[in-house]
Design a protein around this motif. Structure first.
Motif, PDB file in Angstrom:
ATOM      1  N   LEU A  49       0.625  -1.129  -0.044  1.00  0.00           N
ATOM      2  CA  LEU A  49       0.025   0.035   0.229  1.00  0.00           C
ATOM      3  C   LEU A  49       0.769   1.033   0.025  1.00  0.00           C
ATOM      4  CD1 LEU A  49      -0.023   1.366   3.172  1.00  0.00           C
ATOM      5  CD2 LEU A  49      -1.569  -0.667   3.346  1.00  0.00           C
ATOM      6  N   ARG A  50       0.377   2.188  -0.456  1.00  0.00           N
ATOM      7  CA  ARG A  50       1.001   3.462  -0.510  1.00  0.00           C
ATOM      8  C   ARG A  50       0.022   4.543   0.404  1.00  0.00           C
ATOM      9  NH1 ARG A  50       5.497   5.237  -4.084  1.00  0.00           N
ATOM     10  NH2 ARG A  50       5.575   3.666  -5.729  1.00  0.00           N
ATOM     11  N   ALA A  51       1.001   5.153   1.386  1.00  0.00           N
ATOM     12  CA  ALA A  51       0.450   6.065   2.404  1.00  0.00           C
ATOM     13  C   ALA A  51       1.664   6.912   2.662  1.00  0.00           C
ATOM     14  CB  ALA A  51       0.010   5.036   3.549  1.00  0.00           C
ATOM     15  N   ASN A  52       0.968   8.124   3.152  1.00  0.00           N
ATOM     16  CA  ASN A  52       1.761   9.147   3.700  1.00  0.00           C
ATOM     17  C   ASN A  52       2.384   8.734   5.046  1.00  0.00           C
ATOM     18  OD1 ASN A  52       1.178  11.022   1.739  1.00  0.00           O
ATOM     19  ND2 ASN A  52      -0.390  12.222   3.198  1.00  0.00           N
ATOM     20  N   VAL A  71       8.518   6.460  12.879  1.00  0.00           N
ATOM     21  CA  VAL A  71       7.956   6.501  11.449  1.00  0.00           C
ATOM     22  C   VAL A  71       6.367   5.835  11.570  1.00  0.00           C
ATOM     23  CG1 VAL A  71       7.826   5.901   8.962  1.00  0.00           C
ATOM     24  CG2 VAL A  71      10.032   6.185  10.386  1.00  0.00           C
ATOM     25  N   TRP A  72       5.404   6.927  11.259  1.00  0.00           N
ATOM     26  CA  TRP A  72       4.054   6.320  11.348  1.00  0.00           C
ATOM     27  C   TRP A  72       3.572   6.582  10.232  1.00  0.00           C
ATOM     28  CZ3 TRP A  72       0.916   5.879  16.057  1.00  0.00           C
ATOM     29  CH2 TRP A  72       1.674   6.049  17.136  1.00  0.00           C
ATOM     30  N   MET A  73       2.595   5.484   9.872  1.00  0.00           N
ATOM     31  CA  MET A  73       1.631   5.219   8.581  1.00  0.00           C
ATOM     32  C   MET A  73       0.270   4.921   9.010  1.00  0.00           C
ATOM     33  SD  MET A  73       4.264   3.438   5.812  1.00  0.00           S
ATOM     34  CE  MET A  73       5.733   4.028   5.215  1.00  0.00           C
ATOM     35  N   ASP A 106       6.240  10.880   1.390  1.00  0.00           N
ATOM     36  CA  ASP A 106       5.576   9.885   0.775  1.00  0.00           C
ATOM     37  C   ASP A 106       6.205   8.542   1.109  1.00  0.00           C
ATOM     38  OD1 ASP A 106       4.201  11.419  -1.019  1.00  0.00           O
ATOM     39  OD2 ASP A 106       5.858  11.691  -2.515  1.00  0.00           O
ATOM     40  N   GLY A 107       5.193   7.423   1.308  1.00  0.00           N
ATOM     41  CA  GLY A 107       5.658   6.280   1.830  1.00  0.00           C
ATOM     42  C   GLY A 107       4.962   5.181   0.987  1.00  0.00           C
ATOM     43  N   THR A 123       9.244   1.547   2.944  1.00  0.00           N
ATOM     44  CA  THR A 123      10.058   2.511   2.294  1.00  0.00           C
ATOM     45  C   THR A 123       9.409   3.937   2.467  1.00  0.00           C
ATOM     46  OG1 THR A 123      10.753   0.779   0.858  1.00  0.00           O
ATOM     47  CG2 THR A 123      11.262   3.316   0.155  1.00  0.00           C
ATOM     48  N   ILE A 124      10.360   5.141   2.767  1.00  0.00           N
ATOM     49  CA  ILE A 124       9.927   6.581   2.711  1.00  0.00           C
ATOM     50  C   ILE A 124      10.818   7.308   1.818  1.00  0.00           C
ATOM     51  CG2 ILE A 124       8.738   6.306   4.938  1.00  0.00           C
ATOM     52  CD1 ILE A 124      11.509   7.654   6.005  1.00  0.00           C
ATOM     53  N   TRP A 125      10.211   8.506   1.297  1.00  0.00           N
ATOM     54  CA  TRP A 125      11.404   9.318   0.510  1.00  0.00           C
ATOM     55  C   TRP A 125      11.462  10.448   1.392  1.00  0.00           C
ATOM     56  CZ3 TRP A 125       8.395   5.582  -1.470  1.00  0.00           C
ATOM     57  CH2 TRP A 125       8.889   5.078  -2.628  1.00  0.00           C
TER      58      TRP A 125
END
Length: 267
Positions: A49-52, A71-73, A106-107, A123-125
């Protein structure tokens, strides 16, 4: 449990690159909540999944030596920035949190249930440590608005302005800047045309190509009617004899209406 996100979200200023979060194996229950009901989570290939992703400074973490960054998602704690990196990022993230802001990136999260265990990779940017805020002294003093971040836009004619660019370049590294955009008339041999000029600290450093100028011109005109100077994220690379500047801005057609409404034109 580290502190949860509680501040107003802010995006980092500088360019971000992919970065692997650590410690996901300890937060399988949290990650499983994010994938609940998602097809593939229990399969061999897992699910994605893509998530902030939100960074939260956690100075009281006993294993973080006073500089842990959680890091939280999706409202779940999924891991940390590695200790050898968080020591460099922590002062910037903590400074923003003290102002009431949380850094949002972005995550991407992949996970698979393997029996009782959840295997995951987050993974985060992440920006460079100096890329969380605009560099000091580069934002204009007059009313201004920062254009939404977007794809790369190459500035042209930088070679005509090396006397200026040479003062901003940092040889060997990509340096984040803040640039402003202005519509000006440019006199050519047989005509006069309007171009979008790029300035750094008030000095011209190049122009946008006709195609890229057309992509941003509606935003420049909109902010002019709002009596604000357009500011855009920029990056400079090179040395004292040759430099290139790239902007990171969204095309006018892709800018959310909410952003436009936040900068209404004056009557």
């Amino acid at each position: 449990m580290p502190p949860a996100p509680s501040g107003a979200p802010v995006e980092p200023w500088g360019r971000c690159t992919s970065y692997e979060v650590v410690g996901e194996a300890y937060y399988g229950d949290n990650i499983a909540r994010l994938f609940r009901g998602m097809s593939g989570f229990a399969g061999a290939g897992g699910a994605e999944l893509r998530a902030n992703a939100t960074l939260v400074a956690a100075p009281d973490n006993p294993y973080g030596e006073g500089h842990a960054i959680a890091v939280w998602m999706g409202g779940q704690h999924v891991g940390y920035i590695a200790a050898e990196d968080s020591v460099h990022h922590f002062p910037r993230v903590m400074k923003l949190r003290e102002r009431g802001n949380d850094v949002v990136l972005d995550g991407r999260l992949w996970a698979r249930r393997d029996g009782r265990r959840v295997r995951a990779r987050a993974t985060i940017w992440l920006p460079a440590p100096d890329g969380y805020e605009p560099p000091a002294g580069y934002l204009p003093s007059e009313p201004h608005a920062v254009l939404p971040a977007g794809g790369r836009i190459q500035v042209t004619k930088e070679d005509e302005h090396m006397e200026v660019l040479g003062r901003h370049v940092a040889p060997g590294i990509a340096r984040s800047l803040a640039a402003t955009l202005h519509v000006v008339e440019e006199v050519r041999p047989r005509s006069t045309v309007e171009v979008v000029e790029v300035r750094v600290r008030g000095s011209r450093i190049g122009v946008l190509s006709p195609a890229q100028g057309a992509n941003l011109r509606p935003l420049v005109d909109h902010l002019a009617r709002a009596n604000k100077t357009p500011v855009v994220r920029a990056e400079i690379t090179g040395n004292s004899v040759k430099a290139e500047v790239v902007l990171f801005a969204e095309k006018a057609a892709l800018v959310p209406q909410a952003w436009l409404d936040a900068h209404p034109a004056s009557d």
